[in-house]
Design a protein around this motif. Structure first.
Motif, PDB file in Angstrom:
ATOM      1  N   ARG A   1       5.391  -8.439   2.542  1.00 57.58           N
ATOM      2  CA  ARG A   1       6.460  -9.259   3.108  1.00 57.58           C
ATOM      3  C   ARG A   1       6.682 -10.523   2.291  1.00 57.58           C
ATOM      4  O   ARG A   1       5.752 -11.155   1.820  1.00 57.58           O
ATOM      5  CB  ARG A   1       6.232  -9.536   4.592  1.00 57.58           C
TER       6      ARG A   1
ATOM      7  N   ILE B   1       0.833  -1.213   0.000  1.00 52.42           N
ATOM      8  CA  ILE B   1       0.000   0.000   0.000  1.00 52.42           C
ATOM      9  C   ILE B   1       0.866   1.262   0.000  1.00 52.42           C
ATOM     10  O   ILE B   1       0.774   2.094  -0.877  1.00 52.42           O
ATOM     11  CB  ILE B   1      -0.921   0.085   1.237  1.00 52.42           C
TER      12      ILE B   1
ATOM     13  N   PHE C   1       6.025  -7.989  13.901  1.00 50.29           N
ATOM     14  CA  PHE C   1       5.336  -9.279  13.820  1.00 50.29           C
ATOM     15  C   PHE C   1       5.892 -10.160  14.934  1.00 50.29           C
ATOM     16  O   PHE C   1       6.884  -9.823  15.573  1.00 50.29           O
ATOM     17  CB  PHE C   1       5.548  -9.903  12.440  1.00 50.29           C
TER      18      PHE C   1
ATOM     19  N   ASN D   1      -1.407  -2.009  10.938  1.00 50.24           N
ATOM     20  CA  ASN D   1      -1.155  -0.861  10.054  1.00 50.24           C
ATOM     21  C   ASN D   1      -1.799  -1.059   8.687  1.00 50.24           C
ATOM     22  O   ASN D   1      -2.444  -0.162   8.159  1.00 50.24           O
ATOM     23  CB  ASN D   1       0.356  -0.704   9.824  1.00 50.24           C
ATOM     24  N   GLU D   2      -1.578  -2.243   8.101  1.00 48.35           N
ATOM     25  CA  GLU D   2      -2.139  -2.484   6.770  1.00 48.35           C
ATOM     26  C   GLU D   2      -3.669  -2.514   6.828  1.00 48.35           C
ATOM     27  O   GLU D   2      -4.345  -1.862   6.035  1.00 48.35           O
ATOM     28  CB  GLU D   2      -1.615  -3.794   6.176  1.00 48.35           C
TER      29      GLU D   2
ATOM     30  N   GLY E   1       6.632   3.938  12.016  1.00 45.14           N
ATOM     31  CA  GLY E   1       5.705   3.352  11.056  1.00 45.14           C
ATOM     32  C   GLY E   1       5.848   1.870  10.788  1.00 45.14           C
ATOM     33  O   GLY E   1       4.979   1.269  10.190  1.00 45.14           O
ATOM     34  N   LEU E   2       6.958   1.255  11.207  1.00 44.15           N
ATOM     35  CA  LEU E   2       7.171  -0.137  10.791  1.00 44.15           C
ATOM     36  C   LEU E   2       6.493  -1.121  11.730  1.00 44.15           C
ATOM     37  O   LEU E   2       6.767  -1.136  12.918  1.00 44.15           O
ATOM     38  CB  LEU E   2       8.665  -0.473  10.734  1.00 44.15           C
ATOM     39  N   PRO E   3       5.593  -1.959  11.197  1.00 42.16           N
ATOM     40  CA  PRO E   3       4.861  -2.874  12.072  1.00 42.16           C
ATOM     41  C   PRO E   3       5.727  -4.036  12.545  1.00 42.16           C
ATOM     42  O   PRO E   3       6.604  -4.508  11.827  1.00 42.16           O
ATOM     43  CB  PRO E   3       3.749  -3.396  11.160  1.00 42.16           C
TER      44      PRO E   3
ATOM     45  N   SER F   1      -0.752  -6.874   9.261  1.00 45.97           N
ATOM     46  CA  SER F   1      -0.353  -5.969  10.337  1.00 45.97           C
ATOM     47  C   SER F   1      -1.563  -5.069  10.573  1.00 45.97           C
ATOM     48  O   SER F   1      -2.343  -4.821   9.649  1.00 45.97           O
ATOM     49  CB  SER F   1       0.858  -5.128   9.922  1.00 45.97           C
TER      50      SER F   1
ATOM     51  N   PHE G   1      10.610  -6.920   3.762  1.00 46.97           N
ATOM     52  CA  PHE G   1       9.603  -6.079   3.133  1.00 46.97           C
ATOM     53  C   PHE G   1      10.117  -5.691   1.748  1.00 46.97           C
ATOM     54  O   PHE G   1      11.141  -5.024   1.640  1.00 46.97           O
ATOM     55  CB  PHE G   1       9.356  -4.815   3.968  1.00 46.97           C
TER      56      PHE G   1
ATOM     57  N   GLY H   1       7.422   0.780   3.924  1.00 43.11           N
ATOM     58  CA  GLY H   1       7.672  -0.139   5.043  1.00 43.11           C
ATOM     59  C   GLY H   1       6.588  -0.133   6.094  1.00 43.11           C
ATOM     60  O   GLY H   1       6.710  -0.760   7.130  1.00 43.11           O
ATOM     61  N   MET H   2       5.505   0.598   5.829  1.00 41.26           N
ATOM     62  CA  MET H   2       4.526   0.812   6.875  1.00 41.26           C
ATOM     63  C   MET H   2       3.471  -0.283   6.999  1.00 41.26           C
ATOM     64  O   MET H   2       3.005  -0.569   8.091  1.00 41.26           O
ATOM     65  CB  MET H   2       3.824   2.124   6.583  1.00 41.26           C
ATOM     66  N   CYS H   3       3.069  -0.862   5.880  1.00 39.66           N
ATOM     67  CA  CYS H   3       1.926  -1.776   5.975  1.00 39.66           C
ATOM     68  C   CYS H   3       2.356  -3.221   6.184  1.00 39.66           C
ATOM     69  O   CYS H   3       1.635  -4.012   6.769  1.00 39.66           O
ATOM     70  CB  CYS H   3       1.021  -1.641   4.764  1.00 39.66           C
ATOM     71  N   GLY H   4       3.532  -3.574   5.697  1.00 36.85           N
ATOM     72  CA  GLY H   4       3.978  -4.956   5.869  1.00 36.85           C
ATOM     73  C   GLY H   4       3.248  -5.933   4.969  1.00 36.85           C
ATOM     74  O   GLY H   4       3.415  -7.139   5.072  1.00 36.85           O
ATOM     75  N   GLY H   5       2.422  -5.409   4.057  1.00 36.25           N
ATOM     76  CA  GLY H   5       1.674  -6.280   3.152  1.00 36.25           C
ATOM     77  C   GLY H   5       2.576  -6.963   2.137  1.00 36.25           C
ATOM     78  O   GLY H   5       2.240  -8.003   1.596  1.00 36.25           O
TER      79      GLY H   5
ATOM     80  N   ASN I   1      10.673   4.296  11.206  1.00 41.63           N
ATOM     81  CA  ASN I   1      11.016   4.058   9.817  1.00 41.63           C
ATOM     82  C   ASN I   1      12.498   4.395   9.579  1.00 41.63           C
ATOM     83  O   ASN I   1      12.965   5.437  10.009  1.00 41.63           O
ATOM     84  CB  ASN I   1      10.138   4.961   8.945  1.00 41.63           C
TER      85      ASN I   1
END
Lengths: 275, 462
Positions: A225, A215, B241, B256-257, B237-239, B254, A234, A219-223, B396
């Motif tokens: 990965r 998105i 896990f 965040n997402e 900002g970095l999630p 996450s 990421f 590096g913010m959403c981690g989608g 970040n």
């Protein structure tokens, strides 16, 4: 607002757009991508930069119209504007100093492989380009790729143009005959996987450019990965380039299918290089 | 004589079974009559413990006295002198651990509802207050702010009020930071954030969106462009896990997402293009506000069952009390004192179950909270198709990786002195980028302090 300065229809599904984006054009390097959003209600999609010109302040993107947003984008004309274009994102390709390199582009992935080939050729590296397509009708960027390489091969699955077969057939022949020290492969995930398998036994450094869902691109959403060498990375900040011998391609293929069932939506990078 | 009722005046809100199906704001806010009645509960005590509990030292008893007298615009003036965004703070501050936690009335009964009064005053001002903005005479100096979140916007506002020409660089396409991508509409309507940001623009603050600093421009290039000082409020900002088996399965997000898709990209509205998966049963891992937000969003998107999985007990949850209370009312199922051990998926890689283990509380750890310990052989399985990890975030790395001379600590947070000055000349930092993930109000406090330091630095530099 980012104005569309040029539009080329490369084949029935693939479009090349050149955008006025002076800040990004000044900084972008091969391997990096931008995230665009067409309008207020649009989704953010990542697209790798296919070409750029710092002096003219332009950035070019190439995409396949397969999803909601890429179809909308393909319908736009010169003079139209898109609302957002963020970048350059991701790390530039680390070419190191190869002597002989092979750049492989599969389908619309060719467009992303193009700046890589161009950069290598400009660095004085002996550059071979192999491109692969399903058939003659969808061959793109042939002249550009010829200009950006010392030798150029084209394959089609059905033999309607160039050699019949896959890019890996040509690759196997070349690396069995001569010594290469870099292979860059960009295209459908299965293609990148087979290229990496082919070069592994020869120990040739192999870079692939990955295309997961994302998105923000920072590096913010981690989608985005992906599993590389057993670790979660990421793609947006650690990539999009990774060592092809270390990527878990199977998990990437699964993740890219995540939104396949959600109506018309398709937000995979490159608008589905995997097409 | 103060009203000695031991209870706060209740704030009207949507019924739980109605609101857990929509994204409209949960609470309607006080009416003027309710606000006056609640303000009359304040003892106006001499030593003002509430003010010491506020990170930006709002002069609470003074504004409450004006509310009690019906002078709501006067009350706004008092709040606004130390708090730039009261409509936001009244809604999202953890008041029970700040101002209200110190309130004398809280010793026997409930504290004065300071947060609700702040919200009322701010909302009243938005509807009835002066639309004119005081523009300070320009002092000819340019300051750059990186990040349009609570820290950056506060810093920008304070500097603009002193006559600086401020440019804010924001990575996303919309300004607001966590106020727009993280906190959901039902807790903080986006039109309120937009209205606060409009106020800044009217004061002359320039906001450039789509600018990822560290990529499109470096901090050094910003300085070369003629900005005499830079404030970095780039957030955390970095999630994170958990690193457990199955975490990359399909359907693991996450927070965040998940929240960005919903709040910033508006995936819950049909006419927006961003997709979100339909979930039937959701597990949210974590016990903070972000976990509550994610769980309540999942419920609103139609999930039949939503669990919160938290490894400590309810008393240890870092979320605001009101959010926990609202989440329970909305039928969120709290699985306390347990922790996920693996995520189980089917042959396509899609999540089918989450395995958890029971925990018990042991000795207090470094944070003062009793640390959770595993209860051996107590594993159990929940059937879920979505897992949302709300475990916190870290700063970040884009700016620290691209800026020479900017020191960070082991966690990647910028190192600053008591004036929020970094190790690089003319560069200041604050908010989550310095502290790691914290609250909106602490970030706003840091933005204020940094604005003060930058003003001193540039005044002396002359």
């Amino acid at each position: 607002m980012f104005v569309i300065l040029d539009k080329k229809v490369l084949n029935e599904q693939v479009t090349w757009l050149t955008l006025d984006a002076p800040f990004i054009a000044r900084k972008v390097q091969p391997g990096q991508f931008v995230i665009i959003r067409i309008d207020e209600k649009g989704e953010r999609i990542p697209l790798t930069v296919a070409d750029f010109n710092a002096e003219k302040g332009t950035v070019s993107i190439v995409f396949q119209a397969v999803g909601f947003t890429t179809k909308k984008l393909a319908a736009m004309s010169v003079g139209d504007s898109i609302l957002d274009c963020v970048g350059p994102l991701g790390c530039p390709t680390n070419f190191a100093s190869p002597k002989k390199a092979i750049v492989i582009g599969g389908g619309v992935g060719c467009a992303i492989a193009y700046p890589q080939a161009k950069a290598l050729k400009n660095m004085g590296v002996e550059t071979t380009v192999i491109t692969g397509f399903r058939n003659r009708d969808i061959v793109i960027l042939e002249q550009e790729m010829r200009n950006a390489s010392d030798s150029y091969y084209v394959t089609t699955d059905d033999g309607s143009y160039g050699e019949k077969g896959f890019v890996t057939d040509v690759l196997k022949r070349l690396i069995a005959a001569e010594k290469y020290d870099l292979v860059i492969a960009i295209g459908p995930v299965p293609m990148m996987k087979f290229v990496a398998e082919t070069t592994r036994t020869y120990g040739i450094r192999t870079i692939v450019s990955l295309n997961p869902i994302m998105i923000d691109g920072t590096g913010m959403c981690g989608g985005c990965r992906v599993i590389v060498d057993g670790q979660t990375k990421f793609a947006c900040v650690d990539g999009p380039d990774f060592d092809g011998h270390k990527v878990d391609f199977d998990s990437l293929m699964r993740r890219n299918g995540l939104y396949r069932n959600e109506e018309d939506h398709a937000c995979r990078m490159e608008g589905a290089v995997n097409g | 004589m103060a009203d000695m009722s031991p209870y706060k005046i209740k704030m009207p809100e949507q019924e739980p079974y109605v609101r857990n199906k929509n994204f409209d704001e949960v609470s309607f806010g006080y009416t003027a009559e309710m606000a006056i009645a609640e303000a009359n509960r304040c003892l106006n005590c001499k030593n003002k413990p509430c003010v010491s509990g506020c990170p930006v030292h709002v002069r609470i008893p003074e504004f409450i006295a004006l509310v009690a007298s019906g002078d709501f615009l006067g009350a706004y003036e008092i709040i606004n002198q130390t708090n730039s965004f009261p409509a936001v703070c009244g809604r999202v501050c953890p008041q029970e651990r700040q101002c209200e936690g110190k309130c004398v009335r809280g010793i026997k009964g409930e504290s004065v509802a300071i947060g609700r009064l702040e919200r009322f005053v701010a909302d009243y001002y938005m509807q009835n207050g002066s639309k004119g903005v005081k523009i300070a005479p320009a002092n000819g100096k340019k300051v750059a702010v990186i990040g349009a979140g609570p820290a950056g916007l506060t810093c920008a506002g304070d500097l603009a009020r002193k006559g600086y020409k401020v440019t804010v660089f924001e990575a996303f396409h919309t300004a607001g930071g966590v106020l727009v991508y993280g906190i959901p509409e039902f807790r903080l309507p986006k039109k309120i954030v937009a209205s606060e940001i409009d106020g800044l623009k009217k004061m002359g603050v320039e906001i450039l969106t789509d600018m990822v600093i560290g990529k499109v421009l470096s901090v050094d290039e910003i300085i070369e462009m003629g900005y005499e000082a830079v404030f970095i409020g780039s957030g955390a900002g970095l999630p994170m896990f958990m690193g457990i088996e199955g975490e990359n399965s399909l359907g693991v997000y996450s927070a965040n997402e998940f929240l960005t898709r919903i709040n910033l990209m508006k995936a819950y509205l049909d006419d927006y293009d961003t997709p979100i998966r339909k979930s039937r049963s959701v597990a949210v891992v974590g016990g903070g506000n972000v976990a509550m937000d994610a769980a309540r969003c999942a419920k609103r998107l139609g999930a039949e069952h939503v669990y919160i999985i938290y490894r400590r007990g309810e008393a240890e949850m870092p979320a605001r009390r009101e959010e926990i209370h609202h989440a329970k009312e909305e039928e969120i199922d709290f699985k306390l004192l347990c922790n996920p051990t693996r995520i189980i998926s089917d042959e396509t890689g899609a999540v089918t179950h989450i395995e958890c283990i029971e925990m018990q509380l042991g000795e207090p750890d470094a944070s003062g909270r009793r640390s959770p310990e595993v209860v051996p052989n107590s594993e159990f399985i929940l059937e879920v198709d979505t897992v949302i990890m709300a475990l916190g975030t870290s700063p970040n790395p884009l700016i620290r990786q691209t800026t020479a001379g900017l020191e960070t600590n082991r966690k990647g947070c910028f190192v600053v002195d008591e004036n929020l000055k970094t190790t690089k000349a003319g560069v200041y930092a604050g908010g989550d980028a310095v502290t790691g993930a914290a609250t909106v109000i602490l970030a706003m406090g840091a933005g204020k302090s940094a604005a003060r330091s930058i003003d001193e630095y540039l005044t002396q530099k002359q």
